[in-house]
Design a protein around this motif. Structure first.
Motif, PDB file in Angstrom:
ATOM      1  N   LYS A  37       0.836  -1.201   0.000  1.00 53.12           N
ATOM      2  CA  LYS A  37       0.000   0.000   0.000  1.00 53.12           C
ATOM      3  C   LYS A  37       0.874   1.256   0.000  1.00 53.12           C
ATOM      4  N   ASP A  38       1.913   1.266   0.840  1.00 52.82           N
ATOM      5  CA  ASP A  38       2.809   2.429   0.910  1.00 52.82           C
ATOM      6  C   ASP A  38       3.525   2.670  -0.414  1.00 52.82           C
ATOM      7  N   MET A  39       3.925   1.586  -1.095  1.00 50.37           N
ATOM      8  CA  MET A  39       4.619   1.734  -2.380  1.00 50.37           C
ATOM      9  C   MET A  39       3.695   2.340  -3.433  1.00 50.37           C
ATOM     10  N   VAL A  40       2.482   1.833  -3.525  1.00 46.10           N
ATOM     11  CA  VAL A  40       1.522   2.351  -4.507  1.00 46.10           C
ATOM     12  C   VAL A  40       1.188   3.813  -4.193  1.00 46.10           C
ATOM     13  N   ASP A  41       0.894   4.108  -2.921  1.00 43.18           N
ATOM     14  CA  ASP A  41       0.586   5.491  -2.528  1.00 43.18           C
ATOM     15  C   ASP A  41       1.763   6.414  -2.818  1.00 43.18           C
ATOM     16  N   GLY A  42       2.971   5.970  -2.495  1.00 44.85           N
ATOM     17  CA  GLY A  42       4.165   6.779  -2.731  1.00 44.85           C
ATOM     18  C   GLY A  42       4.397   7.056  -4.200  1.00 44.85           C
ATOM     19  N   PHE A  43       4.140   6.062  -5.035  1.00 45.55           N
ATOM     20  CA  PHE A  43       4.310   6.215  -6.480  1.00 45.55           C
ATOM     21  C   PHE A  43       3.402   7.327  -7.012  1.00 45.55           C
ATOM     22  N   PHE A  44       2.122   7.265  -6.639  1.00 42.37           N
ATOM     23  CA  PHE A  44       1.182   8.267  -7.139  1.00 42.37           C
ATOM     24  C   PHE A  44       1.410   9.636  -6.505  1.00 42.37           C
ATOM     25  N   GLU A  45       1.839   9.669  -5.246  1.00 39.08           N
ATOM     26  CA  GLU A  45       2.166  10.950  -4.609  1.00 39.08           C
ATOM     27  C   GLU A  45       3.330  11.620  -5.320  1.00 39.08           C
ATOM     28  N   LEU A  46       4.335  10.840  -5.681  1.00 42.62           N
ATOM     29  CA  LEU A  46       5.494  11.390  -6.381  1.00 42.62           C
ATOM     30  C   LEU A  46       5.097  11.961  -7.744  1.00 42.62           C
TER      31      LEU A  46
END
Length: 113
Positions: A37-46
């Motif tokens: 979840k953190d990886m997916v969220d981080g990807f879109f936040e970036l």
């Protein structure tokens, strides 16, 4: 496991969600659910932060997210017919890469990889 095996009944299989992306990372790569979840969220936040800063995002083999400034223009209220001013604004556009376009046309996701 391909995306289509993850399609939910409530989504009708019409869209891939962030939750489904996280689940795929969990199942295929072995990350725990929190990391996924953190990886997916981080990807879109970036991606969002980069666009907000005024930079384009280019993902090789997938496509480009580009900022475009639209000029102010006159518009019309469809209900009343009244002329209204539409302010200048920035919008995000997406342009698929040739590889992605070919994959969509052929129906083979392997063409985009």
């Amino acid at each position: 496991m391909p995306y289509n095996e993850h399609q939910s009944a409530e989504q009708g299989g019409s869209a891939l969600t962030k939750a489904q992306l996280s689940e795929i990372l969990f199942e295929q790569i072995g990350l725990n659910k929190r990391e996924s979840k953190d990886m997916v969220d981080g990807f879109f936040e970036l991606i969002a932060e980069t666009l907000v800063e005024g930079q384009d995002v280019k993902i090789s083999g997938f496509g480009n997210f580009q900022l475009r400034t639209k000029a102010p223009r006159p518009g019309r209220n469809p209900r009343t017919g009244e002329v209204v001013a539409i302010d200048a604004r920035r919008v995000v556009t997406f342009h698929a890469s040739p590889k992605l376009k070919e994959a969509v046309q052929s129906g083979s996701p392997a063409a985009a990889v």
